[in-house]
Design an enzyme around this catalytic site. Structure first.
Site, PDB file in Angstrom:
ATOM      1  N   GLY A  50     105.216 -89.058   9.510  1.00  0.00           N
ATOM      2  CA  GLY A  50     104.102 -88.127   9.460  1.00  0.00           C
ATOM      3  C   GLY A  50     102.842 -88.811   8.976  1.00  0.00           C
ATOM      4  N   CYS A  51     101.941 -88.043   8.392  1.00  0.00           N
ATOM      5  CA  CYS A  51     100.679 -88.590   7.882  1.00  0.00           C
ATOM      6  C   CYS A  51     100.960 -89.761   6.951  1.00  0.00           C
ATOM      7  CB  CYS A  51      99.904 -87.503   7.147  1.00  0.00           C
ATOM      8  SG  CYS A  51      98.382 -88.102   6.362  1.00  0.00           S
TER       9      CYS A  51
END
Length: 212
Positions: A50-51
């Site tokens: 993810g981020c």
């Protein structure tokens, strides 16, 4: 219009550029070099969960990690910008490059943190962050790393299956080109302690003291 949760093809990917991005080389937290190659006895691995802001912080806090940086990998566009990656037209995912000492932090333990601290079943998203750039990934630098990653995936899938959870979508591939992200993304949550962190696990954990 491109569906950002569908992988772009090499033919349709953005052309990128030949010049690599210039970044500040000093790690904001521990002063290590961001661009140095692993030294003798050290290893590197690329991790996507993810981020990359929250993911990088997770890893720089682990004992045995020498250095971390964030960047883009797994796609087609050479030397992409953040905006290009977010467009979904590069094929890259956001990754953390982790350089670690396997004598102090075995890869199995590093991967324990990886599996437990994000949801590896969500395909081309992570929580509310949607797009191919948020897909879960492990990019390995040796056959030994690949085998360890695959074994840890199987072990975590067994735990998920026992709780009727979905199948893991994490891609495990040999590492390709790694492109550093812009300086402002490096160690972002150390520079911006109240910044966004999208990490969120499944709640399924390995038993304490278990071996993967």
């Amino acid at each position: 219009m491109l569906d950002k949760q569908t992988m772009v093809t090499a033919h349709n990917a953005l052309p990128g550029r030949t010049t690599a991005m210039s970044i500040d080389d000093t790690h904001f937290v521990n002063g290590s070099s961001l661009t140095a190659a692993p030294q003798s006895g050290q290893q590197q691995i690329l991790i996507g969960m993810g981020c990359f802001w929250g993911a990088e912080r997770l890893f720089w806090q682990l004992d045995g990690v020498i250095s971390t940086s964030v960047g883009y990998s797994g796609g087609f566009t050479p030397n992409p910008t953040y905006e290009e990656v977010c467009s979904g037209k590069t094929g890259h995912t956001e990754v953390v490059r982790v350089i670690f000492d396997p004598e102090r932090l075995p890869l199995t333990e590093l991967l324990r943190a990886f599996w437990e601290r994000h949801d590896p079943t969500q395909g081309m998203r992570q929580g509310n962050d949607r797009g191919t750039q948020y897909r879960s990934a492990i990019y390995t630098f040796s056959e030994d790393q690949r085998e360890i990653a695959e074994a840890s995936k199987a072990a975590y899938q067994a735990l998920l299956t026992a709780q009727h959870r979905p199948s893991i979508t994490t891609e495990i591939l040999p590492a390709g080109a790694y492109y550093f992200a812009e300086t402002y993304h490096q160690q972002y949550l150390a520079k911006n302690p109240n910044g966004y962190c999208g990490l969120g696990g499944t709640g399924v954990c390995f038993p304490p003291h278990s071996t993967l």
